[in-house]
Scaffold this active site. Structure first.
Site, PDB file in Angstrom:
ATOM      1  N   ILE A  39     -29.650  42.874  60.479  1.00 55.61           N
ATOM      2  CA  ILE A  39     -28.385  42.419  59.891  1.00 55.61           C
ATOM      3  C   ILE A  39     -27.347  42.692  60.971  1.00 55.61           C
ATOM      4  O   ILE A  39     -26.915  43.833  61.153  1.00 55.61           O
ATOM      5  CB  ILE A  39     -28.003  43.180  58.606  1.00 55.61           C
ATOM      6  CG1 ILE A  39     -29.105  43.092  57.551  1.00 55.61           C
ATOM      7  CG2 ILE A  39     -26.689  42.622  58.028  1.00 55.61           C
ATOM      8  CD1 ILE A  39     -28.818  43.902  56.287  1.00 55.61           C
ATOM      9  N   SER A  52     -18.555  44.075  57.625  1.00 58.40           N
ATOM     10  CA  SER A  52     -17.369  44.425  58.414  1.00 58.40           C
ATOM     11  C   SER A  52     -16.850  43.227  59.215  1.00 58.40           C
ATOM     12  O   SER A  52     -15.648  43.076  59.412  1.00 58.40           O
ATOM     13  CB  SER A  52     -17.697  45.586  59.349  1.00 58.40           C
ATOM     14  OG  SER A  52     -18.068  46.723  58.609  1.00 58.40           O
ATOM     15  N   ASN A  53     -17.760  42.348  59.669  1.00 57.79           N
ATOM     16  CA  ASN A  53     -17.323  41.166  60.403  1.00 57.79           C
ATOM     17  C   ASN A  53     -16.646  40.141  59.516  1.00 57.79           C
ATOM     18  O   ASN A  53     -16.006  39.219  60.013  1.00 57.79           O
ATOM     19  CB  ASN A  53     -18.514  40.535  61.133  1.00 57.79           C
ATOM     20  CG  ASN A  53     -18.929  41.336  62.341  1.00 57.79           C
ATOM     21  OD1 ASN A  53     -18.255  41.328  63.367  1.00 57.79           O
ATOM     22  ND2 ASN A  53     -20.027  42.063  62.228  1.00 57.79           N
ATOM     23  N   LYS A 112     -28.487  49.289  55.828  1.00 57.80           N
ATOM     24  CA  LYS A 112     -28.098  48.708  57.113  1.00 57.80           C
ATOM     25  C   LYS A 112     -27.580  49.848  57.973  1.00 57.80           C
ATOM     26  O   LYS A 112     -26.603  50.515  57.612  1.00 57.80           O
ATOM     27  CB  LYS A 112     -27.019  47.640  56.955  1.00 57.80           C
ATOM     28  CG  LYS A 112     -26.559  47.061  58.301  1.00 57.80           C
ATOM     29  CD  LYS A 112     -25.352  46.153  58.192  1.00 57.80           C
ATOM     30  CE  LYS A 112     -24.947  45.691  59.592  1.00 57.80           C
ATOM     31  NZ  LYS A 112     -23.674  44.939  59.603  1.00 57.80           N
TER      32      LYS A 112
END
Length: 311
Positions: A217, A50-51, A174
């Site tokens: 993560i 997402s980053n 994650k």
């Protein structure tokens, strides 16, 4: 497929991508960031988490940035640093294609986000079928990415993820829900040799390790990879008092980063302190002005950066 294995335990970072003033890929800054992360001791780099603004990229750009990351690592002697690719799409067909693209571009594993556009129709049965269908077709092992914030509130429970973990090509998860109870239920049900469970937030990094996680993560290693590698080392050496002290700093810094807007905040912090990059993001995101935010809003991040540069 029977030989699919999870990524090794350690520190993984969903790397931000850098763009120029025209919102095109800033290749040199991306390479500089990948290299600093590898030099900082990360075990692997997640491209298009997402980053990494995955949903802001074309398929070609997604493939290009995976290959760029793999090549940058290989060219600088970091062949052992893994590249994991975020391959979430809004259809099963697209997600399968993204997994194939990821393999071709050099990724070892795929992190698969549950589609969220039609959230009311995503029953447990459909979620299970989606991830299993993708895993059946993927040429690389897949992992389940649980992030309710970006999937219209869909929050997979431990029963669902545990059932998916029985699939021979689904090898980890994650948990950006940062639910340590869920994490512990999974680590105590699925063997670590088959399934790696990672928290998705540095705020629960040490807590996750205590509960059997495979590491982290998380977004904050974009800023401080060495500090995260150091905490992992302290944990392995059973230096819990030192680990707890560092974890407290990571927790405060992670909270400040969230309040800065995470993606834009990471770019602003990195470009200010590490000599590369810029604050550009793709719209509708907007850049973060650290001066306007005020020094009190980044006090713990600044403290963490001092620690990072001393390691």
């Amino acid at each position: 497929m029977a030989n699919s294995t999870p990524p090794p335990a350690g520190v993984y970072v969903p790397a931000v991508l850098f763009f120029d003033e025209n919102e095109e890929l800033d290749i040199q800054s991306i390479k500089a960031h990948v290299l600093r992360l590898a030099q900082g001791g990360v075990t692997g780099i997640l491209v298009q988490g997402s980053n990494g603004e995955a949903q802001h990229l074309s398929h070609d750009e997604r493939k290009t940035t995976i290959r760029l990351t793999r090549d940058t690592l290989d060219e600088n002697g970091f062949q052992n640093v893994l590249v994991i690719a975020g391959t979430g799409g809004q259809s099963t067909k697209e997600t399968k294609k993204l997994c194939v693209d990821a393999k071709e571009a050099g990724a070892s594993h795929a992190l698969v986000l549950t589609p969220g556009v039609w959230a009311p129709q995503m029953t447990k049965e459909r979620i299970l079928k989606f991830h299993r269908d993708v895993a059946d077709a993927s040429p690389i092992p897949t992992m389940v990415y649980n992030f309710p914030t970006v999937t219209a509130g869909l929050n997979l429970d431990s029963d669902t993820i545990g059932a998916l973990g029985e699939h021979p090509n689904i090898v980890g998860t994650k948990l950006s829900c940062a639910d340590v109870g869920k994490l512990h239920r999974l680590t105590s049900t699925l063997p670590a040799s088959k399934f790696a469970t990672f928290p998705g937030s540095s705020a629960v990094y040490l807590q996750g390790l205590v509960s059997g996680s495979a590491g982290i993560i998380g977004a904050l290693p974009n800023v401080a990879p060495k500090a995260h590698a150091e905490l992992y080392k302290l944990w392995q050496e059973a230096k819990l008092a030192e680990a707890e002290k560092l974890q407290a700093l990571l927790g405060h810094a992670d909270w400040e980063l969230q309040k800065l807007g995470s993606i834009a905040g990471i770019k602003a912090i990195v470009s200010k302190h590490f000599g590369y990059g810029n604050v550009n993001v793709r719209g509708p995101l907007t850049p973060r002005d650290l001066e306007a935010a005020g020094s009190s809003s980044t006090a713990k991040l600044e403290e963490l950066i001092v620690v990072e540069k001393a390691l």
